[in-house]
Design a protein around this motif. Structure first.
Motif, PDB file in Angstrom:
ATOM      1  N   ARG A   1       0.838  -1.204   0.000  1.00  0.00           N
ATOM      2  CA  ARG A   1       0.000   0.000   0.000  1.00  0.00           C
ATOM      3  C   ARG A   1       0.874   1.256   0.000  1.00  0.00           C
ATOM      4  O   ARG A   1       0.633   2.190  -0.763  1.00  0.00           O
ATOM      5  CB  ARG A   1      -0.934   0.032   1.203  1.00  0.00           C
ATOM      6  CG  ARG A   1      -1.816   1.295   1.208  1.00  0.00           C
ATOM      7  CD  ARG A   1      -2.689   1.472   2.437  1.00  0.00           C
ATOM      8  NE  ARG A   1      -3.530   0.343   2.707  1.00  0.00           N
ATOM      9  CZ  ARG A   1      -3.363  -0.482   3.756  1.00  0.00           C
ATOM     10  NH1 ARG A   1      -2.393  -0.286   4.617  1.00  0.00           N
ATOM     11  NH2 ARG A   1      -4.187  -1.477   3.942  1.00  0.00           N
TER      12      ARG A   1
ATOM     13  N   GLU B   1      -3.457  -5.851   0.778  1.00  0.00           N
ATOM     14  CA  GLU B   1      -2.998  -4.637   1.460  1.00  0.00           C
ATOM     15  C   GLU B   1      -3.495  -4.568   2.904  1.00  0.00           C
ATOM     16  O   GLU B   1      -2.819  -4.013   3.768  1.00  0.00           O
ATOM     17  CB  GLU B   1      -3.452  -3.389   0.698  1.00  0.00           C
ATOM     18  CG  GLU B   1      -2.681  -3.149  -0.575  1.00  0.00           C
ATOM     19  CD  GLU B   1      -3.011  -1.817  -1.228  1.00  0.00           C
ATOM     20  OE1 GLU B   1      -3.906  -1.083  -0.727  1.00  0.00           O
ATOM     21  OE2 GLU B   1      -2.375  -1.495  -2.251  1.00  0.00           O
TER      22      GLU B   1
ATOM     23  N   GLN C   1      -5.620   1.239  -6.525  1.00  0.00           N
ATOM     24  CA  GLN C   1      -5.680  -0.224  -6.419  1.00  0.00           C
ATOM     25  C   GLN C   1      -6.123  -0.819  -7.746  1.00  0.00           C
ATOM     26  O   GLN C   1      -5.604  -1.843  -8.176  1.00  0.00           O
ATOM     27  CB  GLN C   1      -6.658  -0.653  -5.306  1.00  0.00           C
ATOM     28  CG  GLN C   1      -6.120  -0.496  -3.922  1.00  0.00           C
ATOM     29  CD  GLN C   1      -7.094  -1.007  -2.873  1.00  0.00           C
ATOM     30  OE1 GLN C   1      -8.307  -1.043  -3.074  1.00  0.00           O
ATOM     31  NE2 GLN C   1      -6.551  -1.393  -1.731  1.00  0.00           N
TER      32      GLN C   1
END
Length: 181
Positions: A8, A36, A18
């Motif tokens: 992340r 993540e 993402q």
């Protein structure tokens, strides 16, 4: 820092979504979110694709240290850093402290009946050396029975998977994702 948090952090430092990373890797945004958030630990092939999409090496995702010298990894250290995946196997990155390396060795411990039937495919080349146990390894349409002391070297973009014959198999796998030098 945990694996998911590192992914992340790198993604956000690059101002990437993402969705963008998931598309580049060929899987869903939902899966990346689970990774993540530490809800799942993906297989090695998936980690390699994530690292490549973020412009880094898998070793940078697995270790915080930045070291470019000789790396000694005692056996006890490998056992302490075993990562249990949701795919039924555990692995440890060997020499993870050295980020700028041309290859990434891993130690795997796989138990019969706990791994999925998933087929893997990722960029680069792979070398496998069986330490203990017996497994059948499939590369493309070829089948290889690997016992302790046997090895296999192949282009990992070819579909590959394994089936355990013995109850447990311990093996060394070395990935090289930069085949252009």
């Amino acid at each position: 820092m945990e694996l998911g948090s590192k992914i992340r952090k790198l993604r956000l430092e690059q101002n990437r979504s993402q969705e963008e990373i998931a598309q580049a890797c060929g899987f869903t945004k939902s899966l990346l979110s689970k990774i993540e958030n530490g809800k799942t630990v993906p297989p090695i092939g998936t980690l390699i694709r994530i690292a490549e999409s973020l412009g880094t090496k898998i070793s940078m995702l697995l270790d915080d240290n930045d070291f470019n010298g000789t790396v000694y990894t005692p056996k006890a250290s490998n056992m302490e850093k075993m990562v249990q995946t949701d795919q039924g196997y555990a692995f440890s990155a060997i020499a993870a402290k050295r980020p700028e390396k041309l290859m990434q060795p891993f130690y795997f411990v796989v138990q019969k009946g706990k791994t999925g039937k998933r087929t893997f495919s990722h960029f680069g080349q792979e070398f496998i050396y069986v330490l203990e146990g017996t497994m059948i390894y499939y590369v493309g349409k070829e089948e290889y029975t690997l016992n302790a002391g046997d090895s296999l070297y192949f282009d990992s973009v070819e579909n590959h998977k394994y089936v355990l014959v013995s109850d447990e198999v311990k093996y060394l796998s070395v990935f090289c994702s930069d085949t252009n030098g």
